[in-house]
Design a protein around this motif. Structure first.
Motif, short mmCIF file in Angstrom:
data_model
loop_
_atom_site.label_atom_id
_atom_site.label_comp_id
_atom_site.label_asym_id
_atom_site.label_seq_id
_atom_site.Cartn_x
_atom_site.Cartn_y
_atom_site.Cartn_z
N SER A 192 94.23 55.27 33.56
CA SER A 192 95.40 55.23 32.16
C SER A 192 96.52 56.43 32.39
O SER A 192 97.33 56.26 31.88
N ILE A 219 100.05 56.37 31.69
CA ILE A 219 100.76 56.53 30.46
C ILE A 219 101.67 57.72 31.47
O ILE A 219 102.99 57.85 30.36
N ILE A 258 104.54 54.59 31.62
CA ILE A 258 104.94 54.60 31.10
C ILE A 258 105.98 55.76 29.98
O ILE A 258 106.98 55.69 29.77
N VAL A 259 105.28 57.11 30.01
CA VAL A 259 106.83 58.70 30.21
C VAL A 259 107.44 57.89 31.10
O VAL A 259 109.01 58.04 30.54
#
Lengths: 597, 237
Positions: free
Chosen positions: B220, B224, B227-228
């Protein structure tokens, strides 16, 4: 060390049990429970183990244990140490750091209390099956790595209780699995407990039966007010102990020696009468059989008591002793046995007779015992009872055993008997030819007849034996005397009216040897219990037909064999001649004189 | 098959006996409690039921004349195992009685021996009773009350053993063990392996659990970050 008075809390003082292991065990258990008291008991601490941290494990330092014992029981340090040692040895507490060293060390090493299931108890001895289960479990846990002694035990048990082995393995597996259900720390503690228990009960290096030694008398609970307990303990300390190796060795030796004589284990020749209905075995081994069996004669050589137990052996031994001029020893011994086991209503008379015959100074058959024994015996004879002659009898017995027995075994008498002895042939069970015929059952001879035969045999022997020394001395004296005057009437002896001898004079007693001996009454069967014929008596006889009790004058020491008559030498009044039917036998040839009448 | 049934019954009795032994070991120690006494009672009753069942089955089989010789030998072997098991059970019951008398639980003056045990025996009891969890419903003073029952049951077991001896005469020494010395190793290597396997599986499981969680977190986190980053890239470009 003085015993301390201690009363254990909660237990009544044990008065009655002396050697009971149980009593001491109960007392120790009570102490153990006291030690658990959180206030007054032993302080405990945690134990850290490498593999796992056991935060709740409790263990007591050895010093604390010692201190507690000292303070609680008020005994010396040495005793406390010994007591603590006993606690460990018997498995009430076990060491943690050195499990195999079952002693109470003083360096503060840790000990833990054993669970009550594993406390030593007499009714629950450490069982072989349990030990096998334990070893199998250990095998599983350690994947086959056992110590050497454990491996040996394992193999031995596998052979010994092989029929249970399936169960052992099943149970071991199940116990192992059940153990997994517990906490890891508890599992570890359980392991320690079991290991300690089996170290106590199956000491490495000891293969033999683990004999549970009784707890030595700890000074725990000796009640001062009970003197019997104190005395008991003092006596127990002085008791002589035999090592079990010695006593077991003795047993083994005995069994090996007597194995061939045991009719059940080694069979009996000619045949077992219960099996073949042939009583030849009993006939051949009768009490006073003419020719004994070889096995019996060889048995006399095993030890002295075997010789003395066998009447035939005694007879043979007596023969030998006579040649050595010490036959009075055996006769005395037999007289003492008769006193001990015979008719007790006649104890007084028998004791008197024995005294007069054997013990009195100048007695005819005086036995050689030392002064102290003689003193004791004479003192005891004032109040005669069954065992009054025990000391003297023992002395004579040991004398015969140490002295004459050795020579007897090498003597020609014994060797001759050995050569004469028979070895019976083995007979097979006769198959009954008439399965429907009546079997002729022979009954054994009646005991009355047997006893009569025995007594006749004894009488014959008594008559046949001659006291050689007396013979020689009498011979000398006889030559000096001419006519022998008739004896004055003799004093009556116990009970019977005396009858004067029938004309045969008697020699006066030997000079210088006064005796107060009176003759024993001639029993109806006609036997003389102990007998060597004195030559003086050989001149004057009472035939058994008169049934007389021969009386003796104060001076004479005549002994009367029942039914023999020997002519006196020249100069005597005419004798009635030799009684028909009683030929002389075995008398010294110099005495056999024909009647001159 | 009769043989299999007998074996199963015997295995059950064996298991219960082993558990009972474990529990008797703890009497008087620090993990002794009212629960333990209740567990003892229940286990022992179960053991008795199993013993009776075993006995009935085995006696009927051994009395049956139509059984073949090999079968008979096998049943005799089972009989020997059964009687030995019963002996051990009886001894343990007697010891439980004795220890029960010595260590009553509610007397303040009598302290339990500090044997170093802390955990309970509920797991063992559950194994014996073949249940998941033990339920405790006895009164406060079961340790005293139970002793009378225990005595009666000991007598019953004693009588049963005596009857067994009288009715069925199987000379114990003629039975030969099927297993060789050291057999426990071979089978338990598999068992051990399985248990080790189980342990490792457990550990794996636990590891897996932890690793799963870790992986999830890392994943995760990576997600993240990705995605960032993507957003950044998108924003920048």
């Amino acid at each position: 060390m003085l015993p301390r008075a201690v009363v254990v809390l909660g237990l009544l003082p044990v008065h009655s049990c002396n050697t009971s292991h149980l009593c001491y065990a109960l007392q120790i258990e009570a102490l153990m429970m006291e030690m658990q008291n959180p206030d007054k008991g032993i302080k405990t601490q945690t134990q850290k183990v490498m593999i796992t941290d056991i935060p709740h494990a409790v263990a007591g330092k050895s010093n604390d244990i010692l201190q507690w014992i000292l303070q609680r029981l008020q005994i010396t340090e040495e005793e406390a140490l010994h007591l603590g040692d006993l606690f460990v040895k018997y498995g009430y507490i076990y060491p943690l750091q050195e499990p195999k060293n079952l002693t109470l060390r003083r360096d503060g090493s840790l000990y833990r209390f054993q669970t009550p299931y594993f406390w030593p108890a007499q009714s629950w001895p450490a069982d072989d099956t349990d030990y096998a289960i334990y070893l199998a479990k250990k095998n599983i846990k350690r994947k086959g790595i056992l110590e050497e002694y454990e491996k040996e035990h394992y193999n031995m048990l596998n052979q010994k209780i092989n029929y249970k082995w399936d169960f052992v393995i099943m149970q071991a597996k199940e116990q192992y699995k059940a153990g997994k259900e517990r906490k890891k720390a508890d599992r570890y503690a359980l392991d320690c407990q079991e290991r300690a228990y089996w170290l106590v009960n199956r000491t490495p290096g000891m293969f033999e039966v683990q004999i549970e030694t009784a707890l030595s008398s700890t000074l725990l609970t000796m009640d001062m007010s009970d003197p019997s307990q104190i005395m008991y303990c003092q006596q127990a300390i002085m008791k002589s102990r035999v090592k079990s190796s010695v006593s077991l060795g003795g047993l083994v030796k005995y069994s090996e020696q007597f194995l061939s004589n045991d009719p059940i284990l080694s069979g009996c020749l000619p045949s077992n009468p219960w099996v073949t209905d042939d009583p030849e075995f009993w006939d051949l081994n009768a009490k006073l059989v003419e020719v004994p069996t070889k096995m019996r004669v060889e048995r006399w050589a095993f030890n002295f008591s075997e010789l003395m137990r066998d009447p035939k052996g005694r007879q043979n031994f007596q023969l030998f002793l006579k040649k050595e001029f010490s036959g009075e020893n055996l006769s005395f011994w037999e007289a003492c046995e008769d006193l001990k086991y015979g008719d007790q209503s006649k104890v007084k008379e028998k004791a008197e007779e024995i005294y007069k015959l054997f013990l009195a100074p100048g007695a005819r058959r005086w036995i050689n015992i030392d002064g102290t024994t003689m003193g004791i015996t004479v003192k005891g004879l004032k109040h005669p009872h069954r065992y009054v002659l025990d000391a003297a009898q023992t002395h004579i017995y040991m004398l015969m055993k140490k002295d004459s027995y050795g020579r007897y075994l090498k003597s020609p008498v014994y060797k001759e008997m050995l050569a004469k002895a028979v070895v019976p042939q083995e007979t097979v069970k006769k198959s009954s030819n008439f399965p429907f015929g009546r079997r002729h059952l022979r009954s054994s001879p009646s005991p009355i007849i047997l006893r009569q035969q025995e007594e006749e045999a004894k009488a014959k022997e008594a008559a046949a034996t001659v006291d050689i020394t007396q013979v020689m001395s009498k011979l000398d004296r006889r030559r000096t005397w001419g006519a022998v005057p008739r004896l004055p009437p003799r004093t009556p002896r116990g009970g019977g009216g005396g009858v004067a001898p029938n004309g045969c004079p008697e020699l006066p007693p030997e000079v210088g040897q006064p005796s107060r001996l009176s003759l024993p009454p001639a029993p109806p069967g006609g036997g003389m219990a102990q007998g060597r014929v004195k030559p003086s008596q050989s001149f004057v006889f009472k035939s058994a037909a008169f049934g007389a009790e021969v009386d003796d004058s104060a001076g004479s020491r005549a002994r009367w064999p029942t039914s023999e008559c020997i002519q006196p030498l020249r100069g005597c009044a005419p004798c009635q001649g030799v009684h028909p039917g009683h030929p002389l036998r075995g008398v010294h040839p110099s005495l056999q004189v024909s009647c001159t009448s | 098959m009769v043989k299999e049934e007998c074996k199963a019954l015997l295995d059950a009795l064996n298991k219960v006996t082993a558990c009972y032994r474990h529990m008797v070991l703890t009497i008087g120690g620090t993990s002794d409690s009212q629960n333990l006494r209740e567990e003892l009672k229940k286990t022992r009753q179960k053991a008795q039921e199993l013993a009776v069942a075993n006995r009935n089955k085995l006696t009927t089989v051994l009395k049956d004349k139509t059984v073949s010789k090999e079968d008979k030998a096998e049943f005799e072997r089972l009989w020997v195992i059964f009687s030995t098991c019963l002996e051990i059970l009886e001894i343990d019951m007697r010891r439980a009685l004795e220890l029960g008398h010595e260590f009553p639980l509610n007397v303040p003056k009598k302290h339990l021996i500090q044997t170093g045990m802390s955990g309970g025996t509920s797991g063992v009891a559950a194994r014996a009773m073949s249940v998941q969890n033990m339920k405790y419903e006895a009164e406060h003073n079961i340790d005293v009350v139970d002793l009378k029952d225990l005595e009666n049951e000991i007598n019953q077991v004693g009588e049963m053993m005596y009857e067994m001896e009288m009715k069925v005469s199987v000379p114990q020494w003629t039975v030969e063990a099927k297993q060789d010395p050291g057999a426990e190793l071979k089978s338990t290597i598999s068992v051990g392996a399985s248990s080790i396997g189980m342990i490792s599986v457990e550990e794996n499981k636990s590891f897996c659990d932890i690793s799963k969680v870790l992986a999830g977190i890392i994943f995760s986190a990576v997600l993240i970050i990705a995605i960032v980053l993507a957003v950044c890239v998108v924003k920048l470009s």
